[in-house]
Design an enzyme around this catalytic site. Structure first.
Site, PDB file in Angstrom:
ATOM      1  N   LYS A 171       0.764  -1.069   0.465  1.00 58.97           N
ATOM      2  CA  LYS A 171       0.272   0.428  -0.067  1.00 58.97           C
ATOM      3  C   LYS A 171       0.843   1.212  -0.537  1.00 58.97           C
ATOM      4  CE  LYS A 171      -3.196   3.283   0.878  1.00 58.97           C
ATOM      5  NZ  LYS A 171      -1.880   4.345   0.810  1.00 58.97           N
ATOM      6  N   GLU A 247       9.395   1.157  11.211  1.00 57.00           N
ATOM      7  CA  GLU A 247      10.177   2.339  11.094  1.00 57.00           C
ATOM      8  C   GLU A 247       9.075   3.810  11.078  1.00 57.00           C
ATOM      9  OE1 GLU A 247      11.214   5.145   9.987  1.00 57.00           O
ATOM     10  OE2 GLU A 247      11.466   5.017   8.232  1.00 57.00           O
ATOM     11  N   CYS A 281      12.609  11.667   7.883  1.00 55.36           N
ATOM     12  CA  CYS A 281      12.114  10.832   9.511  1.00 55.36           C
ATOM     13  C   CYS A 281      13.224  11.304   9.818  1.00 55.36           C
ATOM     14  CB  CYS A 281      11.891   9.634   9.667  1.00 55.36           C
ATOM     15  SG  CYS A 281      12.938   8.453   8.289  1.00 55.36           S
ATOM     16  N   GLU A 378       8.187  16.657  15.726  1.00 51.44           N
ATOM     17  CA  GLU A 378       9.086  16.443  14.510  1.00 51.44           C
ATOM     18  C   GLU A 378       8.886  17.253  13.673  1.00 51.44           C
ATOM     19  OE1 GLU A 378       9.790  12.728  11.856  1.00 51.44           O
ATOM     20  OE2 GLU A 378       8.288  12.903  12.777  1.00 51.44           O
TER      21      GLU A 378
END
Length: 476
Positions: A171, A247, A281, A378
């Site tokens: 996906k 992750e 990330c 973040e």
């Protein structure tokens, strides 16, 4: 380009109509893509399950040759793939083509690792038996990838899965499915059999992934994305005890000591912070610069930031747009909050005037409080908040004051000190005197809430395997 769902090496229309893939540089639609539904998700598993036995019985060398050919084809089509990534993701052409070559390396690496799957043989300590340890593919693997690296995240999962003998259902992010389709075409050209790789794009990730998580034939979920979504998937995986590789989010510190080579540190910061517009990330999220060199570092970093060109990839710009309007709004909110907390904008690059794209100016912030929201969240955008420090104990405490532990960066003059500091940082990957940490030959992954498991290196192959041992009667 084919924009239908890819199942059993066939392109089919989705069950739920279509959705548009948007160019973030212009805000305009690139093309419609089939919108997969639950029936499509199940059909993908049907194909993967049907191909599993034959694929796992293919000789490792033959599987490796297919992966090797995929590497060669990606390098052959590097320019075309780079332009496609830039179009649907918005990143610069340099970054996009760099992603293609990085992605291709996973196919080459696992083509080589897949033929070196080891085992073990030994005598039981008590005698009377011999133990043979071997490894099997885990089975059908469900892969879920984000939009920020549409080629790399897919390659980093597909290559080891296929090398291990697994079949996969993928996906891709709804923002960037076109790159996955292009890779599928190359894998077919390379010789991947029908059913081994299946791709279901959809605007409803929960519908597709939910169907996979409920299917007893799916034995592993490998997800790259936010920590919040990862936590939800882990809860679902617990119900069926599915193998899980996660992750997740990051909040990488970038540390500069007083004896560091400042020019090198600035060059590293430009890569770690601004590559892909900071939408990674592993991006440097908060810059901790020793008070003695903060002024010099800020001035040199600021000069490079102000020289950045921001705009469309086709114009040769250094920095592209953010992925969508929501990303711009979030980044602006973090910037506004930092300024309200006492930070100030020291340097900034201009953005295109009058553009409908989702641009945000690359920015250097100074006088940032150590507890400001912008260093605790973040950012996923091109803002570099600088915090000063004076002792090693202080900076390590600041670096580790987060639930995230994916990546970190450290620039220091004395190597022993650098290693000592690096080992004190609670992160799965630490770049010492370099602004990049990703390498197909190294174990990519984080500590704490940044994830479970590793991708790349030998362990990346092991994530897609189950260990079995045979205890054989062996009379003394």
């Amino acid at each position: 380009m084919t924009t239908d769902i890819f199942i059993d090496n066939q392109w089919i229309a989705g069950a739920d109509g279509t959705f548009d893939v948007v160019d973030p540089a212009t805000g305009e639609a690139i093309r419609p893509v089939s919108n997969g539904g639950t029936a499509d998700a199940r059909a993908a598993v049907d194909a993967a399950a049907g191909a599993l036995v034959s694929w796992r019985n293919v000789a490792p060398r033959e599987r490796g040759e297919i992966l090797r050919r995929t590497f060669e084809l990606m390098i052959r089509d590097c320019d075309e793939l780079g332009e496609l990534i830039a179009a649907e993701n918005g990143k610069s052409l340099i970054d996009a083509k760099g992603e293609v070559t990085y992605s291709a390396e996973f196919f080459r690496w696992f083509a080589e690792e897949g033929v070196r799957m080891g085992g073990d043989y030994g005598t039981a300590p008590a005698g009377g038996t011999r133990t043979v340890v071997t490894h099997h593919p885990v089975g059908v693997a469900a892969l879920v990838t984000p939009w920020n690296f549409p080629a790399a995240m897919a390659a980093r999962k597909i290559a080891p899965a296929l090398a291990a003998g697994c079949t996969v259902v993928l996906k891709p992010a709804s923002e960037t499915p076109l790159t996955a389709f292009a890779m599928a075409k190359l894998m077919v050209e390379a010789g991947v059999p029908a059913g081994v790789v299946n791709i279901v794009p959809s605007k409803s990730a929960s519908k597709i992934v939910g169907a996979w998580m409920e299917d007893p034939r799916v034995r592993l979920i490998s997800f790259t994305g936010s920590t919040g979504i990862g936590q939800m998937l882990l809860k679902q995986a617990a119900d069926r005890v599915i193998n899980s590789a996660m992750e997740l989010g990051g909040n990488a510190p970038f540390i500069v000591t007083e004896d560091a080579d400042i020019d090198e540190a600035v060059a590293g910061a430009m890569i770690a912070k601004f590559r892909g517009g900071g939408q990674a990330c592993t991006a440097a999220n908060r810059l901790y610069v020793h008070a003695e060199v903060a002024a010099e570092f800020t001035a040199k970093l600021g000069a490079k930031v102000e020289a950045l060109t921001v705009g469309q990839a086709s114009e040769g710009s250094d920095i592209g747009p953010l992925i969508n309007a929501a990303a711009v709004d979030k980044t602006q909110k973090l910037l506004d909050g930092a300024i309200e907390a006492g930070a100030r904008v020291a340097h900034q690059a201009p953005i295109p005037a009058g553009s409908k794209g989702f641009y945000f100016p690359p920015t250097v912030l100074v006088d940032v409080p150590a507890d400001a929201e912008i260093v605790r969240e973040e950012i996923f955008g091109p803002i570099a908040p600088i915090v000063t420090w004076t002792s090693d104990e202080e900076v390590i405490a600041l670096a580790n004051d987060t639930e995230m532990g994916l990546a970190a960066y450290l620039y220091a003059g004395e190597l022993q000190r650098a290693i000592r500091l690096g080992e004190s940082i609670e992160a799965g990957m630490v770049g010492i005197n370099r602004g990049l940490v990703s390498d197909p030959a190294a174990p990519f992954g984080g500590m704490k809430q940044s994830g479970i498991g590793r991708e790349g290196a030998r362990v990346g192959l092991e994530e897609f395997q189950e260990t079995q041992y045979l205890s054989i009667a062996w009379p003394n």
